[in-house]
Design a protein around this motif. Sequence first.
Motif, PDB file in Angstrom:
ATOM      1  N   VAL A  44      55.795  41.333  32.742  1.00 40.57           N
ATOM      2  CA  VAL A  44      56.401  41.621  31.428  1.00 40.57           C
ATOM      3  C   VAL A  44      57.244  40.429  30.991  1.00 40.57           C
ATOM      4  CG1 VAL A  44      56.351  44.134  31.566  1.00 40.57           C
ATOM      5  CG2 VAL A  44      58.244  42.916  32.630  1.00 40.57           C
ATOM      6  N   TRP A  45      56.684  39.242  31.103  1.00 35.06           N
ATOM      7  CA  TRP A  45      57.389  38.013  30.717  1.00 35.06           C
ATOM      8  C   TRP A  45      57.782  38.050  29.238  1.00 35.06           C
ATOM      9  CZ3 TRP A  45      59.055  33.496  33.000  1.00 35.06           C
ATOM     10  CH2 TRP A  45      59.290  32.407  32.163  1.00 35.06           C
ATOM     11  N   GLY A  46      56.846  38.467  28.424  1.00 31.10           N
ATOM     12  CA  GLY A  46      57.070  38.574  26.984  1.00 31.10           C
ATOM     13  C   GLY A  46      56.037  39.509  26.408  1.00 31.10           C
ATOM     14  N   GLU A  47      56.048  39.657  25.107  1.00 34.25           N
ATOM     15  CA  GLU A  47      55.064  40.533  24.474  1.00 34.25           C
ATOM     16  C   GLU A  47      53.664  39.982  24.698  1.00 34.25           C
ATOM     17  OE1 GLU A  47      54.066  42.548  20.116  1.00 34.25           O
ATOM     18  OE2 GLU A  47      55.869  41.330  20.392  1.00 34.25           O
ATOM     19  N   SER A  48      52.842  40.728  25.414  1.00 30.54           N
ATOM     20  CA  SER A  48      51.469  40.322  25.747  1.00 30.54           C
ATOM     21  C   SER A  48      51.433  39.025  26.550  1.00 30.54           C
ATOM     22  CB  SER A  48      50.622  40.158  24.468  1.00 30.54           C
ATOM     23  OG  SER A  48      50.546  41.372  23.754  1.00 30.54           O
ATOM     24  N   PHE A  66      49.870  33.629  30.984  1.00 30.84           N
ATOM     25  CA  PHE A  66      48.669  34.344  30.550  1.00 30.84           C
ATOM     26  C   PHE A  66      48.957  35.046  29.225  1.00 30.84           C
ATOM     27  CE2 PHE A  66      48.434  34.101  35.168  1.00 30.84           C
ATOM     28  CZ  PHE A  66      47.143  33.627  35.358  1.00 30.84           C
ATOM     29  N   ARG A  67      48.109  34.760  28.245  1.00 33.47           N
ATOM     30  CA  ARG A  67      48.187  35.384  26.932  1.00 33.47           C
ATOM     31  C   ARG A  67      46.783  35.867  26.542  1.00 33.47           C
ATOM     32  NH1 ARG A  67      52.003  34.521  23.071  1.00 33.47           N
ATOM     33  NH2 ARG A  67      50.298  34.480  21.548  1.00 33.47           N
ATOM     34  N   PRO A  68      46.686  36.691  25.505  1.00 34.97           N
ATOM     35  CA  PRO A  68      45.343  37.114  25.066  1.00 34.97           C
ATOM     36  C   PRO A  68      44.423  35.939  24.747  1.00 34.97           C
ATOM     37  CG  PRO A  68      47.024  38.484  24.042  1.00 34.97           C
ATOM     38  CD  PRO A  68      47.755  37.382  24.753  1.00 34.97           C
TER      39      PRO A  68
END
Length: 213
Positions: A44-48, A66-68
């Motif tokens: 839960v580093w940041g949103e998504s 890691f991001r979308p």
Amino acid sequence: MISTQDYRVLPDAAALKTISKALAVLDAINSPDLEYRYYTYNAVWGESEEVLEMSDGEGDQMLILFRPEGCVINGYLDGYEQPDKAQVTRGLPASFDDFIFGEPVSSIETTFCLWYTPAHGWQTGIIEIEDDGSEELLFILDGNPDTYAEWANEYYGEDTDRSPMDVAAVAKIYQGETLTRAIVLGIVDEMENWLQLEEDVQAIGYPYDFSSL
């Protein structure tokens, strides 16, 4: 050996995320004390956004976001010549800018940088300094359970009487299998604090079931 000069065997972002979580779970098992872990994972580093952090406690660090849109790797090795960050990040997708040019990466600094997107695979910017030490940090990401077992048996087992870990148990974690007490006890001879491990695994976002052996 994986490096910025040859990164063909780096897995795609989805597989790398699985490996990253496995590394963090394995280190949580091997080292109940967070201070002595190499690999930690924040689901839960940041949103998504999710992040793997590697730190050897002596200045070397690696962060993988890691991001979308994919993922990006920032590596820093103490004592290596620092390249022009604008060059090693040339072509970096804008979705990774806040991470690479913000904190904590800016304070950690950048010796090398690679990124992955589904459309273009793995890429780097302009590499002006070939000896960037990337081999020293990227080797663990080859997806081979033996690689972690060999490293961890030396790092965590040196000067102790602990048994070498069961590579088959390591492989199960690499494959994302639900973590059980039996798998844990294939990694270490005993686990003194199951509650702490449960909290760590929850933070990583890895499936587990400690209800029975």
